[in-house]
Motif scaffolding. Sequence first.
Motif, PDB file in Angstrom:
ATOM      1  N   TRP A  69      43.428  40.684  33.900  1.00 37.06           N
ATOM      2  CA  TRP A  69      42.928  39.502  34.607  1.00 37.06           C
ATOM      3  C   TRP A  69      42.444  39.857  36.011  1.00 37.06           C
ATOM      4  O   TRP A  69      41.515  39.248  36.523  1.00 37.06           O
ATOM      5  CB  TRP A  69      43.998  38.421  34.674  1.00 37.06           C
ATOM      6  N   ALA A  70      43.061  40.863  36.606  1.00 36.27           N
ATOM      7  CA  ALA A  70      42.644  41.269  37.945  1.00 36.27           C
ATOM      8  C   ALA A  70      41.191  41.750  37.940  1.00 36.27           C
ATOM      9  O   ALA A  70      40.370  41.351  38.777  1.00 36.27           O
ATOM     10  CB  ALA A  70      43.552  42.385  38.456  1.00 36.27           C
ATOM     11  N   ARG A  71      40.889  42.587  36.937  1.00 37.58           N
ATOM     12  CA  ARG A  71      39.536  43.120  36.882  1.00 37.58           C
ATOM     13  C   ARG A  71      38.531  42.022  36.578  1.00 37.58           C
ATOM     14  O   ARG A  71      37.410  42.014  37.106  1.00 37.58           O
ATOM     15  CB  ARG A  71      39.442  44.203  35.810  1.00 37.58           C
ATOM     16  N   ILE A  72      38.944  41.105  35.708  1.00 34.40           N
ATOM     17  CA  ILE A  72      38.019  40.023  35.370  1.00 34.40           C
ATOM     18  C   ILE A  72      37.711  39.198  36.615  1.00 34.40           C
ATOM     19  O   ILE A  72      36.554  38.860  36.895  1.00 34.40           O
ATOM     20  CB  ILE A  72      38.607  39.133  34.251  1.00 34.40           C
ATOM     21  N   SER A  73      38.741  38.931  37.443  1.00 37.15           N
ATOM     22  CA  SER A  73      38.498  38.112  38.624  1.00 37.15           C
ATOM     23  C   SER A  73      37.677  38.879  39.670  1.00 37.15           C
ATOM     24  O   SER A  73      36.902  38.291  40.409  1.00 37.15           O
ATOM     25  CB  SER A  73      39.821  37.638  39.225  1.00 37.15           C
ATOM     26  N   GLU A  74      37.837  40.214  39.676  1.00 39.19           N
ATOM     27  CA  GLU A  74      36.980  41.006  40.574  1.00 39.19           C
ATOM     28  C   GLU A  74      35.526  40.971  40.109  1.00 39.19           C
ATOM     29  O   GLU A  74      34.603  40.941  40.917  1.00 39.19           O
ATOM     30  CB  GLU A  74      37.431  42.485  40.553  1.00 39.19           C
TER      31      GLU A  74
ATOM     32  N   LEU B 228      33.914  38.696  38.469  1.00 35.18           N
ATOM     33  CA  LEU B 228      33.185  37.434  38.538  1.00 35.18           C
ATOM     34  C   LEU B 228      32.254  37.355  39.745  1.00 35.18           C
ATOM     35  O   LEU B 228      31.082  37.009  39.593  1.00 35.18           O
ATOM     36  CB  LEU B 228      34.165  36.257  38.516  1.00 35.18           C
TER      37      LEU B 228
END
Lengths: 264, 272
Positions: free
Chosen positions: B50-55, B57
């Motif tokens: 989830w961290a990478r996904i939020s980065e 975006l």
Amino acid sequence: MLEITNLVKRYGHNEPVLKGLDLEVDGSSVVSIVGASGAGKSTLLRCINRLVEPTSGSIKLNGHQLVNLRGSELRHSRRRIGMVFQGFNLIDRLTVMENVLSGRLGYVSLFQALTRRFPQSDIDRAFHLMERVGIAHYANNRADQLSGGERQRVAVVRALMQEPEILLADEPTASLDPKTSQQIMSLLQTLASEMSLPVLINIHNVTQARMYTDRIVGMRHGQMIFDGSPKDFNQDALDAIYGGIESPDEDAAEAGAQTQEATV
Amino acid sequence: MTTSRTATDMTSGRVWKKPPFIANPWLRYGLIAVTLTYLYWAFSTLPFDWARISEGLPRAAKIFGGAFPPSFERAGLLWTGFKESFQIAFLATLLGVFLSIPIAVMAAKNVAPKPVYLLGRAIIIISRSFHPVIVAILFVAAVGFGPMAGILTLTLYSIGFVAKLLAEEIEEIDWGQVEAMRSVGAGYLKMLIYGVFPQIMPRQIGLSMYQLDSNLRASAVVGIVGAGGIGGTLMNAFGRYDYDFAFAILLMIIGIILVSEGISGWVRKKVW
């Protein structure tokens, strides 16, 4: 002259559909073949032009053996046998003229067929025959724009284009209304005498068979059980051909009705 | 009679339920259980970071931001790319549709003898088994970069699709017309020309139009792996962070697909 001797047709290992049938048709006689569904009428006609392969027996048209022909020999003899179908079997998306000319496909080259460059004599014959049956003004209409009766006329003309020695008609009027079917039957009758062409007609309508044909052949279970002129075709013959055959649906419905009554 | 029957039915009060799609209850509930277990397992083991996904975006937002407004400055490049794509798509459609007719006849059970049928089916299966991008990679390796590879790829792709659907169409024709042609003494080819082809013609034209449509779209994709056309231009634009130009290309692709859909729909309605 068509001579059929001891014709047998069996599909797979089932009971034969035709059981040693003999039939002779000569000159320009119009013969109707009557019989219940499944009696083998259609198979008989289809054996003659080999749309169905006979299992054994002999079929001779004007002295030529038709059974066992292959390849181009078979196609050459098919040219001499015209056939009219119950569902007309016209090429719906082609014009009436193309449909009529397709009766010449056995005679023209592949290139002529592909480019529709039929010989002038064929085109003359086509117009002549179409005028004879009253459809010449439809020449450039698509075949599926015509009414049932008109389409069957196109089919008849297509068969006549073959310059046939015999005409087979497999229930030609079964998809038509009563009046149109009478017109087609009388057309077949007059054409047969005009062109001195023998015609074999499978037909369900016994009244029309009596009215328009010279000879009636009755079939039952793959065998010929009546052969005579229309005036000899009496109630006994009719019972012999159709009698005792009850549609299973009606039986079931009656049985069902009785059970209903019993429960109430 | 009728009244007495209604009376019986009224008193018995029978219930009716639609029979289940899978009759065996063990199989029915077993399948549902297996599906649920699998979904749980798949979601619990897949690495969703989830961290990478939020980065990512905001990065995606930046790309889309850079794409506005789309730039049509290099119209020349855009034009050459699309012209090549069109050429690839047209040629491949023509070749593919033309070749698919004999293959469709071979692959139709009712007009082809068994060995020929199997051969026809094999050709179709082979040309359908790979996605055009994979085929394009193979052809680029074989004939080098450029439109040639694209044409070959899309021809194969068209054969697979058109021949398969056409073969199915041939298998469903009205056999009476074929019988009529056999009864007049026509040979095999004349029977095809008169008895079969007129019946499949509208379908053939519809499929060709659809295939042209589809080839236009696919020609943009196969360009990405070096098979010529607008896809290459698009790939370069992305590579050089020219997102505004890339967006212009994408808009053009969408526009062209819309137009070609409209045209093919109109043609298919006209032909019948």
